[in-house]
Design a protein around this motif. Structure first.
Motif, PDB file in Angstrom:
ATOM      1  N   SER A  48       0.835  -1.188   0.000  1.00 34.10           N
ATOM      2  CA  SER A  48       0.000   0.000   0.000  1.00 34.10           C
ATOM      3  C   SER A  48       0.882   1.255   0.000  1.00 34.10           C
ATOM      4  N   LYS A  49       0.555   2.194  -0.863  1.00 36.45           N
ATOM      5  CA  LYS A  49       1.351   3.397  -1.057  1.00 36.45           C
ATOM      6  C   LYS A  49       0.818   4.508  -0.148  1.00 36.45           C
ATOM      7  N   ARG A  85       8.412  11.735   4.238  1.00 38.29           N
ATOM      8  CA  ARG A  85       9.370  12.098   3.194  1.00 38.29           C
ATOM      9  C   ARG A  85       9.335  10.972   2.158  1.00 38.29           C
ATOM     10  N   ALA A  86       9.224  11.332   0.878  1.00 39.75           N
ATOM     11  CA  ALA A  86       9.024  10.279  -0.121  1.00 39.75           C
ATOM     12  C   ALA A  86       9.637  10.650  -1.465  1.00 39.75           C
ATOM     13  N   ASN A 141       5.759   1.930 -11.583  1.00 38.11           N
ATOM     14  CA  ASN A 141       5.936   2.948 -10.556  1.00 38.11           C
ATOM     15  C   ASN A 141       6.672   2.353  -9.362  1.00 38.11           C
ATOM     16  N   GLY A 142       7.609   3.121  -8.799  1.00 36.76           N
ATOM     17  CA  GLY A 142       8.299   2.714  -7.594  1.00 36.76           C
ATOM     18  C   GLY A 142       8.390   3.876  -6.627  1.00 36.76           C
ATOM     19  N   TRP A 143       8.361   3.591  -5.348  1.00 36.41           N
ATOM     20  CA  TRP A 143       8.419   4.660  -4.359  1.00 36.41           C
ATOM     21  C   TRP A 143       9.175   4.200  -3.119  1.00 36.41           C
ATOM     22  N   ILE A 144       9.757   5.179  -2.454  1.00 36.76           N
ATOM     23  CA  ILE A 144      10.413   4.981  -1.161  1.00 36.76           C
ATOM     24  C   ILE A 144       9.913   6.087  -0.250  1.00 36.76           C
ATOM     25  N   GLY A 182       7.517   4.355   9.774  1.00 35.62           N
ATOM     26  CA  GLY A 182       8.893   3.998   9.445  1.00 35.62           C
ATOM     27  C   GLY A 182       9.157   3.996   7.951  1.00 35.62           C
ATOM     28  N   GLN A 183      10.194   3.289   7.554  1.00 33.22           N
ATOM     29  CA  GLN A 183      10.567   3.240   6.139  1.00 33.22           C
ATOM     30  C   GLN A 183       9.689   2.245   5.381  1.00 33.22           C
TER      31      GLN A 183
END
Length: 470
Positions: free
Chosen positions: A90-91, A421-422, A440-443, A450-451
């Motif tokens: 989940s984003k 923060r992303a 699509n990729g996300w961090i 958390g991360q």
């Protein structure tokens, strides 16, 4: 050089929220190639074609973007389409414009038909692991029926709406929630008045909406009403005014007198009988510096407030940004930066997007009808995109957000105070002009969660051309 004409059998009457298309139209605006408003969605396909037919193309990169717009319109005409979407996790970051994936897994079948004066889209979505839980595994979000009469589109359906110049959000009407059932009216073409007394207003548009919120527990069957007007009195200036209100519902008066008092704004009371509605109103502006200084830059802002004092909103939220469109070695690109503040006059007071009668707030299913981060938040985003060739586009954004600073339970997107923060990165590859494949990729890093990181894949393809081709 002059623009190449790409034949379109019939123009899709209604063009729903589309990130790539909005980017391309804004890019052409900032290059001085076309003049069209992109701050009110859905848009009219007729208006987009009108603007493209008057394009002033001087560079090969400009022609590439024109071709991309026409390819998007042609793809929107495909009679029968299928799409699939899946994400690994989940984003949990504020949604971007035109993100219609409201679940972790989704498959959809779409039928399109239309003519010069009518348009229809029937879309059936099957979902698993919803991010916005509406109690259904199958829905028809994105479906509508529309007819055109005297340059007015009249639309009935469940379609996303977006009001404002912002890249990543609108303070008053965004598309982070599921679409609202209802009726919409707007102009087909944004051309100026023919009258010499009114022609100074320039190209203009309106959008009026009336619908009903789904599963709004505080006041069941609450109505959502809204009106937006935009005008471009000068080639470099666009002005917009918007107003939206929650009104009526179970146990509330729905008389014409009650509605008229709400429309007049004569209802800013704490007494439940006198307070007829929950209202938001505001203005927005965009300056295109191409016409003034021959530089492909725009600056824009939006100001929206709750409650009325002196006939103006008194409890204000703000958004501002700038974007730049150019090309590098024949590769069109755009950069932007944006700041949004949904606090009340700069303070977290639990007022923004909330109300003492409509206590579920300016939300549906707990997700905001305004900016994607919800009330009492702040966000700074920096992003951009580049088109390497007609089949490949890369887009990215970096965002820093403080969300739900007042810990309001109405905001189920971010149910508690948090800082996020992303980095969000999307590669779009077109297997064919009408078959987009998106990776699509996300961090992200959250004080609460958390991360986190993940990836998603989505593909859309026409069945009438793929399966039934000779």
């Amino acid at each position: 050089m002059s623009a190449m004409v790409v034949p379109v059998t019939w123009a899709q009457g209604i063009v729903l929220n589309n990130q790539s298309l909005r980017t391309d139209l804004n890019w052409l605006n900032q290059q001085g190639v076309i003049q069209i408003s992109t701050s009110t969605w859905p848009m009219s396909g007729v208006e987009i074609q009108r603007a493209i037919s008057q394009a002033k193309v001087t560079q090969e990169s400009q022609q590439q973007v024109i071709d991309s717009v026409l390819a998007a319109l042609n793809a929107d005409n495909d009679m029968l389409k299928a799409s699939f979407y899946a994400e690994s996790d989940s984003k949990n970051i504020p949604q971007e414009f035109a993100d219609k994936q409201k679940s972790q897994y989704q498959a959809a079948l779409e039928f399109n038909a239309g003519g010069e004066n009518w348009d229809a889209k029937i879309r059936v979505n099957a979902e698993k692991d919803p991010k916005i839980d509406n109690g259904q595994n199958v829905n028809v979000e994105g479906s509508y029926l529309a007819g055109k009469l005297w340059n007015q589109w009249l639309i009935a359906g469940q379609i996303p709406t977006y009001w404002g110049p912002g890249h990543d959000g609108s303070l008053i009407r965004g598309d982070a929630s599921r679409p609202v059932y209802g009726f919409t009216a707007q102009r087909a073409e944004q051309k100026a008045f023919a009258s010499k007394w009114l022609s100074w207003i320039g190209p203009w548009q309106y959008q009026a909406f009336a619908g009903q919120l789904d599963e709004y527990a505080a006041v069941p069957d609450t109505r959502l009403l809204g009106l937006r007007l935009t005008a471009q009195p000068l080639p470099y200036l666009e002005l917009g005014v918007s107003r939206i209100l929650q009104w009526g519902g179970e146990g509330r008066s729905e008389s014409w007198d009650s509605l008229w008092n709400a429309i007049k704004g004569n209802d800013n009371f704490y007494n439940s009988e006198d307070d007829k509605s929950n209202q938001l109103a505001g203005i927005d502006v965009r300056f295109n510096l191409q016409s003034l200084f021959n530089i492909p830059v725009s600056v824009y802002g939006q100001y929206v407030g709750e409650d009325e004092a002196g006939l103006l909103p008194s409890r204000k939220m703000y958004l501002a940004g700038t974007d730049y469109s150019s090309s590098f070695r024949n590769m069109p690109f755009q950069l932007y930066t944006e700041w949004a503040d949904t606090r009340t006059n700069g303070d977290s007071r639990g007022i923004s997007y909330n109300h003492h009668i409509y206590t579920d707030g300016h939300y549906q299913h707990g997700f905001p009808l305004g900016h994607a981060m919800g009330g009492d938040g702040q966000m700074i985003s920096v992003g951009g995109n580049i088109r390497f060739d007609p089949l490949n586009r890369l887009s990215t954004r970096v965002l820093f957000a403080k969300v739900n600073d007042s810990n309001r339970a109405t905001n189920q997107t971010f149910p508690g105070k948090d800082e996020i923060r992303a980095l969000d990165l999307t590669w779009s590859h077109y297997l064919r002009p009408d078959i987009p494949l998106k990776l699509n990729g996300w961090i992200s890093d959250s004080d609460v969660n958390g991360q986190n990181g993940g990836a998603s894949i989505g593909v859309e393809f026409p069945l009438d051309k793929t399966l039934f081709r000779n």
